[in-house]
Design an enzyme around this catalytic site. Sequence first.
Site, short mmCIF file in Angstrom:
data_model
loop_
_atom_site.label_atom_id
_atom_site.label_comp_id
_atom_site.label_asym_id
_atom_site.label_seq_id
_atom_site.Cartn_x
_atom_site.Cartn_y
_atom_site.Cartn_z
N GLU A 133 -27.86 1.10 7.71
CA GLU A 133 -29.01 1.63 7.91
C GLU A 133 -30.16 -0.12 8.18
O GLU A 133 -30.64 0.31 9.54
CB GLU A 133 -29.60 2.53 7.42
CG GLU A 133 -28.72 3.48 7.47
CD GLU A 133 -27.96 3.25 6.34
OE1 GLU A 133 -27.44 4.38 5.07
OE2 GLU A 133 -27.40 2.90 5.98
N ALA A 159 9.88 -2.12 2.00
CA ALA A 159 10.98 -2.26 3.27
C ALA A 159 12.53 -1.92 3.13
O ALA A 159 13.29 -2.62 1.81
CB ALA A 159 11.28 -3.34 3.80
N SER A 177 17.62 -9.49 -0.74
CA SER A 177 16.19 -8.21 -0.45
C SER A 177 16.22 -9.08 0.82
O SER A 177 15.56 -8.80 1.76
CB SER A 177 15.37 -7.34 -0.93
OG SER A 177 15.41 -8.37 -2.05
N PRO A 201 11.81 0.17 -7.14
CA PRO A 201 11.95 2.20 -6.70
C PRO A 201 11.98 2.60 -8.83
O PRO A 201 11.02 3.48 -8.89
CB PRO A 201 13.74 2.45 -7.01
CG PRO A 201 14.21 1.03 -7.35
CD PRO A 201 13.37 -0.05 -6.76
#
Length: 342
Positions: free
Chosen positions: A55, A156, A170, A272
């Site tokens: 504003e 992923a 991984s 996990p």
Amino acid sequence: MISTAERDALAHALSLAAHGPTTGGNPQVGCVLLSPTGEVLAEGWHRGAGTAHAEVDALSKLPEGGARGATAVVTLEPCNHTGRTGPCAEALLAAGIARVVHAVADPGENSSGGAQRLRAAGVDVEQADAPEAEAFLAPWLTAERRHRPWVTLKWASTLDGRTAAADGTSQWITGTAARQRVHEQRADNDAILVGTGTVLADDPSLTARGDAGELLGRQPLPVVIGRREVPADAKLRRHPRQFRQFDGGDLDESLRELYDLGVKRVYVEGGPTLASALVAASLVDEYAVYLAPALLGGPRLALGDIGATSIGDARRLRLHSLEQLGSDLLITARPLIAGAGR
């Protein structure tokens, strides 16, 4: 009653709000000032903590007295709080604004009350029915209403849900475009969470980096969950910001402590164990799942036990967005039941 010009201005104000930063604790807000006949006089948006609110930014673009009798259309109720800057409600009153149309009511304990202050001073104030504004501000609103950060859980995986091969490798399941998108998402959050298992297994740096590997200007706070000690030679200890560690005994309490530190958005990249604990505790507000067109089989799943023993216990999600990144997909989903990420 809200006019067509005011609704158009609100839609534009939302697009202006998106220019503001997602990090730093403050909401993304946009404002459009309309003349009594509906023409746009000025516009503004909030550029981050310590800068002019939307504003005030819009008012600053008009000469003295230029806003008298005008309507301010704002995506969030004007604040009634003095922090690093003054209250927007008072700034609007001083400028002679005659009417305020705002989308979402401010849930902040300290900043709310602007609409009431304006009405008490004779300003016509109306709240628009604007679900799109509520959705846009969902991360910040969640943090303010629940006193804990908005939690995005990322992983992923291959199409069959594996986050690593049987031998634990991984890197890399996804391609370069997907990995760069992860760095962008890191930079869009106030903190990154991982468990000690991930720190010990992968030795992540938890930095947000550009295409050439350079550190981006804004780095999220690295946070470790778990009791095991972070090794003295861990990359995490060379992060531009000092990491925080919580024992993980009470995830809800850990998140509340992060909120008290000013963290409003958290990006979880843990394995996990941490991911499953957050899902089971209904503490996930958004899922960012990167899928690679590959199959691995084996035991290395993205999630373990989340308390779903039958199909009726499944955590149902609604698709929020779908993005193709090279040959990979980024699926963003949110809990189907409102408030499921309590």
